[in-house]
Every structure is written in C-alpha cells, then in structure tokens.
Write a protein that holds these residues in place. Structure first.
Motif, short mmCIF file in Angstrom:
data_model
loop_
_atom_site.label_atom_id
_atom_site.label_comp_id
_atom_site.label_asym_id
_atom_site.label_seq_id
_atom_site.Cartn_x
_atom_site.Cartn_y
_atom_site.Cartn_z
N GLU A 119 -40.49 -0.43 -62.33
CA GLU A 119 -39.52 -0.36 -61.06
C GLU A 119 -39.52 0.90 -60.28
O GLU A 119 -39.69 1.14 -59.10
N LEU A 120 -39.78 2.21 -61.27
CA LEU A 120 -40.12 3.35 -60.63
C LEU A 120 -41.13 3.40 -59.79
O LEU A 120 -41.45 4.01 -58.67
N ALA A 121 -42.36 2.86 -60.35
CA ALA A 121 -43.74 3.04 -59.57
C ALA A 121 -43.71 2.33 -58.31
O ALA A 121 -44.21 2.57 -57.32
N VAL A 122 -42.83 1.23 -58.19
CA VAL A 122 -42.60 0.55 -57.02
C VAL A 122 -41.74 1.33 -56.02
O VAL A 122 -42.18 1.34 -54.85
N LEU A 123 -40.66 2.20 -56.35
CA LEU A 123 -40.13 3.04 -55.64
C LEU A 123 -40.81 4.36 -55.15
O LEU A 123 -40.75 4.48 -53.93
N ALA A 124 -41.81 4.55 -56.08
CA ALA A 124 -42.80 5.68 -55.67
C ALA A 124 -43.76 5.35 -54.61
O ALA A 124 -44.14 5.99 -53.94
N ALA A 125 -44.12 4.15 -54.74
CA ALA A 125 -45.14 3.62 -53.74
C ALA A 125 -44.61 3.32 -52.37
O ALA A 125 -45.25 2.94 -51.37
N MET A 126 -43.25 3.42 -52.34
CA MET A 126 -42.93 2.97 -51.01
C MET A 126 -42.99 4.02 -49.79
O MET A 126 -43.10 5.36 -50.50
N SER A 127 -42.66 3.83 -48.61
CA SER A 127 -42.87 4.59 -47.46
C SER A 127 -41.58 5.49 -47.54
O SER A 127 -40.51 5.01 -47.97
N GLU A 128 -41.66 6.67 -47.14
CA GLU A 128 -40.42 7.56 -46.90
C GLU A 128 -39.27 6.73 -46.10
O GLU A 128 -38.13 7.01 -46.29
N CYS A 129 -40.02 5.96 -44.92
CA CYS A 129 -38.84 5.26 -44.08
C CYS A 129 -38.16 4.31 -44.97
O CYS A 129 -36.76 4.16 -45.21
N GLU A 130 -38.93 3.51 -45.90
CA GLU A 130 -38.34 2.49 -46.76
C GLU A 130 -37.39 3.12 -47.79
O GLU A 130 -36.30 2.46 -48.18
N ARG A 131 -37.70 4.04 -48.29
CA ARG A 131 -36.84 4.58 -49.23
C ARG A 131 -35.58 5.41 -48.69
O ARG A 131 -34.43 5.39 -49.12
N ARG A 132 -35.79 5.82 -47.55
CA ARG A 132 -34.60 6.39 -46.68
C ARG A 132 -33.47 5.10 -46.51
O ARG A 132 -32.48 5.18 -46.40
N ASP A 133 -34.19 3.94 -46.11
CA ASP A 133 -33.44 2.63 -45.77
C ASP A 133 -32.52 2.28 -46.89
O ASP A 133 -31.25 1.87 -46.75
N ILE A 134 -32.90 2.42 -48.23
CA ILE A 134 -32.16 1.93 -49.38
C ILE A 134 -31.24 3.58 -49.92
O ILE A 134 -30.55 3.54 -50.93
N GLY A 135 -31.25 4.69 -49.11
CA GLY A 135 -30.69 5.57 -49.69
C GLY A 135 -31.27 6.62 -50.86
O GLY A 135 -30.66 7.55 -51.24
N LEU A 136 -32.61 6.64 -50.77
CA LEU A 136 -33.38 7.59 -51.60
C LEU A 136 -34.43 8.57 -50.80
O LEU A 136 -34.86 8.25 -49.91
N THR A 137 -34.68 9.62 -51.74
CA THR A 137 -35.89 10.50 -51.27
C THR A 137 -36.71 10.63 -52.11
O THR A 137 -36.74 10.07 -53.18
N VAL A 138 -37.82 10.95 -51.82
CA VAL A 138 -39.08 11.04 -52.61
C VAL A 138 -38.62 12.00 -54.02
O VAL A 138 -39.15 11.91 -55.07
N PHE A 139 -37.66 13.05 -53.65
CA PHE A 139 -37.37 14.07 -54.83
C PHE A 139 -36.41 13.03 -55.89
O PHE A 139 -36.43 13.45 -56.87
#
Length: 101
Positions: free
Chosen positions: A50-70
């Motif tokens: 699940e973390l690998a899926v989150l890491a593979a997302m683009s910055e825009c997709e992570r921002r949509d769910i409220g996360l950052t790369v950090f």
C-alpha cells in the motif's frame, strides 16, 4: 484454631481451582500470540504494498488525498511492527481538522 486450619485448607482448594481455570486462558493467549506471529509477515507485505502505491502516485494525486511525499517517506521509516497506513490516515485527519478551524 480449627477455624484457621479449615480456612487455610479452603484457600488451598481455591488455589487449585484457580489454577485449573487459569490454564485455558494461558493456552488461549499462547494461541493468539502464535497466530499473530504467523500472520505478521503477510500484514507487513500488504502494508508495504500500500505504501508503494502511495509512493508511485503523482504529487497532484497525493495532494488530493491530503498527503505529501514527505509523509510517505516518514511512513517508510516507521518500525516494521507499526502499520504505516494507519499513521498516514491520522496525518490526513489531523490536517483536515486544522483546516476546519
């Protein structure tokens, strides 16, 4: 004095009964610990996937769910016995609550 002797005898009987009653709970705890130990590795693989899926997302997709790369990088540094997806869900919830105020 006979009352004390019978009381001590009664206490010894109660201890024997308590030992008999306590052993199934010990067996149950041992079975739970063994099951948890056996299922740890599949849980670990699932959460890391699940973390690998989150890491593979683009910055825009992570921002949509409220996360950052950090956030994802910090989740990777957690001890292996903690579920990083629960930690990330808490981070997202905290950010949403801060925005509401």
């Amino acid at each position: 004095m006979t009352t004390i002797v019978s009381f001590i005898g009664a206490t010894a009987d109660n201890r024997r009964q308590n030992r008999r009653q306590a052993s199934p709970s010990r067996l149950y705890r041992l079975a739970c610990a063994a099951t948890s130990a056996l299922l740890w590795l599949p849980r670990f693989w699932k959460t890391r996937g699940e973390l690998a899926v989150l890491a593979a997302m683009s910055e825009c997709e992570r921002r949509d769910i409220g996360l950052t790369v950090f956030d994802v990088e910090n989740a990777l540094t957690l001890p292996v016995d903690r579920d990083p997806t629960e930690v990330l869900a808490k981070v997202v919830e905290d950010r949403r609550q801060r925005r509401e105020f």
